[in-house]
Design a protein around this motif. Structure first.
Motif, mmCIF file in Angstrom:
data_model
loop_
_atom_site.group_PDB
_atom_site.id
_atom_site.type_symbol
_atom_site.label_atom_id
_atom_site.label_comp_id
_atom_site.label_asym_id
_atom_site.label_seq_id
_atom_site.Cartn_x
_atom_site.Cartn_y
_atom_site.Cartn_z
ATOM 1 N N GLY A 133 0.813 -1.209 0.000
ATOM 2 C CA GLY A 133 0.000 0.000 0.000
ATOM 3 C C GLY A 133 0.847 1.259 0.000
ATOM 4 O O GLY A 133 0.535 2.229 -0.703
ATOM 5 N N SER A 136 2.319 1.811 -3.475
ATOM 6 C CA SER A 136 1.334 2.202 -4.485
ATOM 7 C C SER A 136 1.187 3.715 -4.563
ATOM 8 O O SER A 136 0.820 4.263 -5.609
ATOM 9 C CB SER A 136 -0.027 1.562 -4.175
ATOM 10 O OG SER A 136 -0.645 2.180 -3.049
ATOM 11 N N VAL A 137 1.480 4.402 -3.452
ATOM 12 C CA VAL A 137 1.398 5.863 -3.419
ATOM 13 C C VAL A 137 2.747 6.496 -3.740
ATOM 14 O O VAL A 137 2.845 7.399 -4.574
ATOM 15 C CB VAL A 137 0.907 6.334 -2.028
ATOM 16 C CG1 VAL A 137 0.986 7.856 -1.913
ATOM 17 C CG2 VAL A 137 -0.510 5.855 -1.778
ATOM 18 N N GLU A 347 -4.803 -0.779 2.522
ATOM 19 C CA GLU A 347 -5.337 0.574 2.651
ATOM 20 C C GLU A 347 -4.620 1.353 3.756
ATOM 21 O O GLU A 347 -4.408 2.562 3.631
ATOM 22 C CB GLU A 347 -6.836 0.523 2.938
ATOM 23 C CG GLU A 347 -7.506 1.866 3.178
ATOM 24 C CD GLU A 347 -7.457 2.797 1.971
ATOM 25 O OE1 GLU A 347 -7.760 3.989 2.149
ATOM 26 O OE2 GLU A 347 -7.114 2.339 0.869
ATOM 27 N N ARG A 350 -1.452 2.544 2.206
ATOM 28 C CA ARG A 350 -1.737 3.567 1.195
ATOM 29 C C ARG A 350 -2.119 4.884 1.849
ATOM 30 O O ARG A 350 -1.618 5.961 1.471
ATOM 31 C CB ARG A 350 -2.876 3.097 0.288
ATOM 32 C CG ARG A 350 -3.123 3.994 -0.924
ATOM 33 C CD ARG A 350 -4.517 3.796 -1.496
ATOM 34 N NE ARG A 350 -5.536 4.262 -0.564
ATOM 35 C CZ ARG A 350 -5.849 5.550 -0.391
ATOM 36 N NH1 ARG A 350 -5.218 6.498 -1.068
ATOM 37 N NH2 ARG A 350 -6.786 5.904 0.475
ATOM 38 N N SER A 354 -0.100 8.499 1.931
ATOM 39 C CA SER A 354 -0.784 9.683 1.409
ATOM 40 C C SER A 354 -0.762 10.816 2.433
ATOM 41 O O SER A 354 -0.527 11.988 2.080
ATOM 42 C CB SER A 354 -2.227 9.346 1.040
ATOM 43 O OG SER A 354 -2.285 8.394 -0.007
#
Length: 417
Positions: A133, A136-137, A347, A350, A354
């Protein structure tokens, strides 16, 4: 673990080298060369009477009644300072005619292009999923990830000491590691943007789940199927890393049983080092009891899979004679048909990444945001109603023959310092 200050920690501004001698640059690898040190914020003024020392950052801190780290945060416009404190520090700067060295501040704020991620036991399936996660960012940003694995106390000290040095990383993600108070203080002094995943720190942004509620979810599912004698397999207390999730999931199980007018005998709780092999051994102990449990709730899917293997070795049919519930919902749980409490592992990584990038881009929230992600029970093939033949006559009265666990009252699921 300890909170002793490590060599190479945050340098006091008054003792750091000058801007003329500091070496700019960054280190983006966990074992790369030692970076340059932040320059001094002291100012020397030359007047008619010759060189004259003016106020230092320590003088400002003393005048404002705060620590040097707080003054540093005000200088760098860090969000973790209240309005009243910020005004008090600025008033002290004005009173003392304090003017920080611009070159020093520019160098101290130079970006390395790296985001440090520190995580214990990086090969654990839950850690791998969280890191997926994160990547992915970060892969869509100009930053690189520098991964710091931690598997014993000395390495924890070494890794954190390196991260605390100037220009090693522009931000830090702490995954499944409960920071000590001294470590939090050093992070604040270093003015290093930090987000914590799977652990709560009141003064830092965090992404968590309610582990107590997760334990209650598992217990309520088993209770609804008629199970009254429920065993638990968890992690032994790990002082090196401050993990509390296993204890809190056990607390949730205990509370759900109490709500059903049942108690949790101490003999039904088995704890040990995290891992499938240990879980096999612990589950075997439970299943060989004179009055064994009809269901087992495990702190993680890895341990639940160990319980399934133990049941197979002992000839216990799942779910006809034994129900098993895990926690996490890792990929192998789906293949095994394991009933589990799903937490959003991907999540959480991620979202944590973020939040960190938003902070680096100037998006600030006061107070520090704490995001609690939802949990859900995922029912698959390893749980079923208990049969009349296997159901023990467990009740509050019969359970009281065994020593009971001494667990605290229900509290919020997010553990904080």
């Amino acid at each position: 673990m300890g909170g002793d200050r490590e060599p190479g920690g945050v340098a006091e501004p008054s003792t750091a080298p000058s801007a003329d001698t500091a070496e700019p640059g960054s280190v983006s690898a966990a074992d790369g060369p030692e970076p340059g040190t932040a320059p001094s914020a002291d100012v020397v003024t030359v007047g008619a009477e010759g060189p004259r020392r003016t106020a230092t950052i320590k003088d400002v801190a003393a005048r404002a009644g705060v620590g040097v780290g707080t003054v540093s945060r005000v200088l760098n416009d860090h969000p973790a300072v209240t309005t009243s404190t910020r005004e008090r520090v600025r008033a002290a700067m004005e009173d003392l005619d304090f003017h920080p060295n611009r070159a020093a501040r520019a160098l101290s704020r130079q970006r390395s292009g790296a985001l440090a991620v520190i995580v214990p036991f990086v090969t654990h399936p839950s850690s791998v999923e969280r890191l997926r996660g994160v990547l992915s960012v970060v892969d869509e940003s100009p930053f690189e990830v520098v991964l710091y694995g931690v598997d014993f106390t000395e390495r924890r000290h070494q890794r954190l000491a390196r991260i605390f040095r100037p220009n090693v990383a522009d931000g830090l993600l702490v995954v499944s590691l409960r920071l000590l108070a001294d470590e939090v203080r050093r992070l604040e002094e270093a003015v290093l943007p930090t987000v914590v995943i799977d652990a709560g720190v009141e003064s830092l942004p965090s992404v968590v789940v309610d582990d107590v509620a997760g334990g209650e979810l598992a217990a309520q599912h088993l209770l609804a199927l008629g199970h009254r004698r429920i065993g638990y397999i968890g992690d032994a207390v790990e002082p090196r890393f401050g993990w509390t999730s296993s204890t809190r999931r056990l607390l949730g199980l205990s509370h759900a049983l109490a709500a059903a007018d049942l108690e949790l005998p101490a003999e039904l709780v088995r704890e040990g080092p995290h891992g499938r092999e240990t879980a096999i051994s612990l589950a075997t102990e439970l299943l060989r009891l004179p009055d064994p449990p009809t269901a087992i709730f495990a702190h993680s899917d890895t341990q639940a899979l160990g319980a399934l293997e133990a049941a197979e070795q002992l000839g216990r049919r799942v779910p006809e004679e034994l129900s098993v519930v895990g926690f996490d919902d890792i990929e192998s749980a789906r293949y095994a048909g394991l009933t589990t409490v799903r937490q959003p592992l991907f999540e959480s990584g991620r979202l944590g990444a973020s939040m960190l990038l938003e902070g680096l881009n100037g998006v600030r929230s006061q107070p520090a945001p704490h995001v609690e992600l939802p949990l859900e029970i995922v029912v698959r093939r390893t749980t079923a109603p208990t049969s009349a033949r296997s159901r023990p006559s467990a009740s509050k009265a019969s359970s009281s023959r065994h020593p009971q666990l001494n667990l605290p009252a229900r509290t919020t699921g997010r553990a904080t310092h």
